[in-house]
Design a protein around this motif. Structure first.
Motif, PDB file in Angstrom:
ATOM      1  N   MET A   1       0.754  -1.179   0.178  1.00 62.37           N
ATOM      2  CA  MET A   1      -0.112   0.028  -0.058  1.00 62.37           C
ATOM      3  C   MET A   1       0.918   1.403   0.041  1.00 62.37           C
ATOM      4  O   MET A   1       0.451   2.266  -0.717  1.00 62.37           O
ATOM      5  CB  MET A   1      -0.897   0.059   1.139  1.00 62.37           C
ATOM      6  CG  MET A   1      -1.809   0.921   1.548  1.00 62.37           C
ATOM      7  SD  MET A   1      -3.089   0.821  -0.006  1.00 62.37           S
ATOM      8  CE  MET A   1      -4.355   2.180   0.475  1.00 62.37           C
ATOM      9  N   GLN A   2       1.973   1.210   0.813  1.00 59.41           N
ATOM     10  CA  GLN A   2       2.770   2.360   0.790  1.00 59.41           C
ATOM     11  C   GLN A   2       3.430   2.761  -0.486  1.00 59.41           C
ATOM     12  O   GLN A   2       3.664   3.864  -1.001  1.00 59.41           O
ATOM     13  CB  GLN A   2       3.978   2.224   1.741  1.00 59.41           C
ATOM     14  CG  GLN A   2       4.693   3.338   2.063  1.00 59.41           C
ATOM     15  CD  GLN A   2       4.086   4.461   2.727  1.00 59.41           C
ATOM     16  OE1 GLN A   2       3.076   4.400   3.332  1.00 59.41           O
ATOM     17  NE2 GLN A   2       4.935   5.655   2.811  1.00 59.41           N
ATOM     18  N   SER A   3       3.765   1.640  -1.255  1.00 59.56           N
ATOM     19  CA  SER A   3       4.329   1.695  -2.551  1.00 59.56           C
ATOM     20  C   SER A   3       3.348   2.416  -3.623  1.00 59.56           C
ATOM     21  O   SER A   3       3.968   3.318  -4.276  1.00 59.56           O
ATOM     22  CB  SER A   3       4.754   0.409  -3.033  1.00 59.56           C
ATOM     23  OG  SER A   3       5.097   0.603  -4.269  1.00 59.56           O
ATOM     24  N   ASN A   4       2.207   2.272  -3.433  1.00 62.50           N
ATOM     25  CA  ASN A   4       1.232   2.715  -4.441  1.00 62.50           C
ATOM     26  C   ASN A   4       1.159   4.330  -3.949  1.00 62.50           C
ATOM     27  O   ASN A   4       0.984   5.156  -4.964  1.00 62.50           O
ATOM     28  CB  ASN A   4      -0.258   2.225  -4.209  1.00 62.50           C
ATOM     29  CG  ASN A   4      -1.002   2.625  -5.078  1.00 62.50           C
ATOM     30  OD1 ASN A   4      -0.775   3.222  -6.362  1.00 62.50           O
ATOM     31  ND2 ASN A   4      -2.404   2.355  -4.832  1.00 62.50           N
ATOM     32  N   LYS A   5       0.980   4.706  -2.676  1.00 61.85           N
ATOM     33  CA  LYS A   5       0.948   6.270  -2.327  1.00 61.85           C
ATOM     34  C   LYS A   5       2.382   6.857  -2.906  1.00 61.85           C
ATOM     35  O   LYS A   5       2.267   7.973  -3.398  1.00 61.85           O
ATOM     36  CB  LYS A   5       0.853   6.086  -0.820  1.00 61.85           C
ATOM     37  CG  LYS A   5       0.864   7.543  -0.389  1.00 61.85           C
ATOM     38  CD  LYS A   5       0.496   7.888   1.167  1.00 61.85           C
ATOM     39  CE  LYS A   5       0.208   8.900   1.654  1.00 61.85           C
ATOM     40  NZ  LYS A   5       0.192   8.963   3.117  1.00 61.85           N
ATOM     41  N   ALA A   6       3.505   6.291  -2.462  1.00 63.34           N
ATOM     42  CA  ALA A   6       4.611   6.818  -3.091  1.00 63.34           C
ATOM     43  C   ALA A   6       4.663   7.120  -4.506  1.00 63.34           C
ATOM     44  O   ALA A   6       5.247   7.941  -5.109  1.00 63.34           O
ATOM     45  CB  ALA A   6       6.034   5.798  -2.652  1.00 63.34           C
ATOM     46  N   GLY A   7       4.087   5.970  -5.250  1.00 63.12           N
ATOM     47  CA  GLY A   7       4.077   5.934  -6.869  1.00 63.12           C
ATOM     48  C   GLY A   7       2.997   7.068  -7.215  1.00 63.12           C
ATOM     49  O   GLY A   7       3.449   8.037  -8.016  1.00 63.12           O
ATOM     50  N   ARG A   8       2.097   7.686  -6.465  1.00 60.63           N
ATOM     51  CA  ARG A   8       1.258   8.664  -6.854  1.00 60.63           C
ATOM     52  C   ARG A   8       2.040   9.884  -6.692  1.00 60.63           C
ATOM     53  O   ARG A   8       1.813  10.959  -7.365  1.00 60.63           O
ATOM     54  CB  ARG A   8       0.092   8.587  -5.973  1.00 60.63           C
ATOM     55  CG  ARG A   8      -0.855   7.550  -6.426  1.00 60.63           C
ATOM     56  CD  ARG A   8      -2.427   7.643  -5.644  1.00 60.63           C
ATOM     57  NE  ARG A   8      -3.156   6.350  -6.251  1.00 60.63           N
ATOM     58  CZ  ARG A   8      -3.979   5.856  -5.523  1.00 60.63           C
ATOM     59  NH1 ARG A   8      -4.443   6.472  -4.375  1.00 60.63           N
ATOM     60  NH2 ARG A   8      -4.701   4.902  -6.233  1.00 60.63           N
ATOM     61  N   LEU A   9       2.815  10.069  -5.302  1.00 68.92           N
ATOM     62  CA  LEU A   9       3.428  11.302  -4.935  1.00 68.92           C
ATOM     63  C   LEU A   9       4.356  11.532  -6.099  1.00 68.92           C
ATOM     64  O   LEU A   9       4.629  12.560  -6.356  1.00 68.92           O
ATOM     65  CB  LEU A   9       3.978  11.313  -3.716  1.00 68.92           C
ATOM     66  CG  LEU A   9       2.925  11.336  -2.550  1.00 68.92           C
ATOM     67  CD1 LEU A   9       3.681  11.036  -1.288  1.00 68.92           C
ATOM     68  CD2 LEU A   9       2.343  12.819  -2.518  1.00 68.92           C
ATOM     69  N   ARG A  10       5.013  10.604  -6.379  1.00 71.23           N
ATOM     70  CA  ARG A  10       6.089  10.786  -7.441  1.00 71.23           C
ATOM     71  C   ARG A  10       5.469  11.214  -8.554  1.00 71.23           C
ATOM     72  O   ARG A  10       6.144  11.936  -9.282  1.00 71.23           O
ATOM     73  CB  ARG A  10       7.094   9.098  -7.774  1.00 71.23           C
ATOM     74  CG  ARG A  10       7.926   9.436  -8.667  1.00 71.23           C
ATOM     75  CD  ARG A  10       8.746   8.043  -8.484  1.00 71.23           C
ATOM     76  NE  ARG A  10       9.894   8.119  -9.369  1.00 71.23           N
ATOM     77  CZ  ARG A  10      10.896   7.340  -9.612  1.00 71.23           C
ATOM     78  NH1 ARG A  10      10.647   5.991  -8.956  1.00 71.23           N
ATOM     79  NH2 ARG A  10      11.841   7.497 -10.393  1.00 71.23           N
ATOM     80  N   LEU A  11       4.312  10.543  -9.297  1.00 68.83           N
ATOM     81  CA  LEU A  11       3.657  11.158 -10.461  1.00 68.83           C
ATOM     82  C   LEU A  11       3.268  12.479 -10.207  1.00 68.83           C
ATOM     83  O   LEU A  11       3.342  13.110 -11.074  1.00 68.83           O
ATOM     84  CB  LEU A  11       2.524   9.976 -10.471  1.00 68.83           C
ATOM     85  CG  LEU A  11       1.683  10.494 -11.838  1.00 68.83           C
ATOM     86  CD1 LEU A  11       2.533  10.023 -13.139  1.00 68.83           C
ATOM     87  CD2 LEU A  11       0.439   9.531 -11.640  1.00 68.83           C
ATOM     88  N   LEU A  12       2.832  12.803  -9.224  1.00 68.95           N
ATOM     89  CA  LEU A  12       2.512  14.258  -8.902  1.00 68.95           C
ATOM     90  C   LEU A  12       3.416  15.166  -9.050  1.00 68.95           C
ATOM     91  O   LEU A  12       3.203  15.984  -9.663  1.00 68.95           O
ATOM     92  CB  LEU A  12       1.775  14.445  -7.541  1.00 68.95           C
ATOM     93  CG  LEU A  12       0.972  15.545  -7.104  1.00 68.95           C
ATOM     94  CD1 LEU A  12      -0.282  15.795  -8.303  1.00 68.95           C
ATOM     95  CD2 LEU A  12       0.382  15.529  -5.708  1.00 68.95           C
ATOM     96  N   GLY A  13       4.615  14.822  -8.361  1.00 73.65           N
ATOM     97  CA  GLY A  13       5.735  15.764  -8.365  1.00 73.65           C
ATOM     98  C   GLY A  13       6.458  15.721  -9.831  1.00 73.65           C
ATOM     99  O   GLY A  13       6.766  16.717 -10.096  1.00 73.65           O
ATOM    100  N   SER A  14       6.219  14.623 -10.381  1.00 74.18           N
ATOM    101  CA  SER A  14       6.825  14.621 -11.941  1.00 74.18           C
ATOM    102  C   SER A  14       5.966  15.282 -12.799  1.00 74.18           C
ATOM    103  O   SER A  14       6.574  15.606 -13.960  1.00 74.18           O
ATOM    104  CB  SER A  14       7.200  13.297 -12.333  1.00 74.18           C
ATOM    105  OG  SER A  14       6.190  12.503 -12.453  1.00 74.18           O
ATOM    106  N   THR A  15       4.826  15.798 -12.433  1.00 77.02           N
ATOM    107  CA  THR A  15       3.859  16.537 -13.400  1.00 77.02           C
ATOM    108  C   THR A  15       3.902  17.872 -12.996  1.00 77.02           C
ATOM    109  O   THR A  15       3.966  18.813 -13.682  1.00 77.02           O
ATOM    110  CB  THR A  15       2.518  15.829 -13.659  1.00 77.02           C
ATOM    111  OG1 THR A  15       1.825  15.845 -12.429  1.00 77.02           O
ATOM    112  CG2 THR A  15       2.613  14.577 -14.346  1.00 77.02           C
ATOM    113  N   LEU A  16       3.599  18.218 -11.797  1.00 78.36           N
ATOM    114  CA  LEU A  16       3.457  19.599 -11.101  1.00 78.36           C
ATOM    115  C   LEU A  16       4.722  20.362 -11.262  1.00 78.36           C
ATOM    116  O   LEU A  16       4.782  21.526 -11.633  1.00 78.36           O
ATOM    117  CB  LEU A  16       2.854  19.491  -9.903  1.00 78.36           C
ATOM    118  CG  LEU A  16       1.286  19.095  -9.910  1.00 78.36           C
ATOM    119  CD1 LEU A  16       0.797  18.923  -8.368  1.00 78.36           C
ATOM    120  CD2 LEU A  16       0.492  19.805 -10.694  1.00 78.36           C
TER     121      LEU A  16
END
Length: 87
Positions: free
Chosen positions: A1-16
């Motif tokens: 579950m933590q990996s999914n959250k980290a992946g979303r944060l990484r995606l958010l950071g790599s776009t915004l």
């Protein structure tokens, strides 16, 4: 579950973040030669906006274009390789 959250944060950071930087640069270049007040008078003379509102609207428009570009890049890259192959 933590990996999914980290992946979303990484995606958010790599776009915004990159789109924010591009918006800052594009706004600087664009508004160095174009006055938002004159642009408003030429395009929508009946609308009352301050110069600061023009800068703000322009920045957010550039940010949305940069964000769309970043999201399209991530979409075209597709999912990353499975974690079992990274070892």
């Amino acid at each position: 579950m933590q990996s999914n959250k980290a992946g979303r944060l990484r995606l958010l950071g790599s776009t915004l973040w990159p789109s924010f930087l591009v918006a800052g640069g594009a706004s600087g270049i664009f508004f160095a030669s174009i006055d938002p007040e004159m642009l408003r008078l030429e395009t929508v003379p009946g609308l009352e906006l301050s110069r600061m509102a023009g800068y703000t609207i322009g920045f957010f428009m550039f940010w949305m274009v940069g964000l769309a570009s970043s999201l399209l890049t991530i979409l075209l890259l597709g999912p990353g390789e499975p974690s079992s192959r990274r070892q």
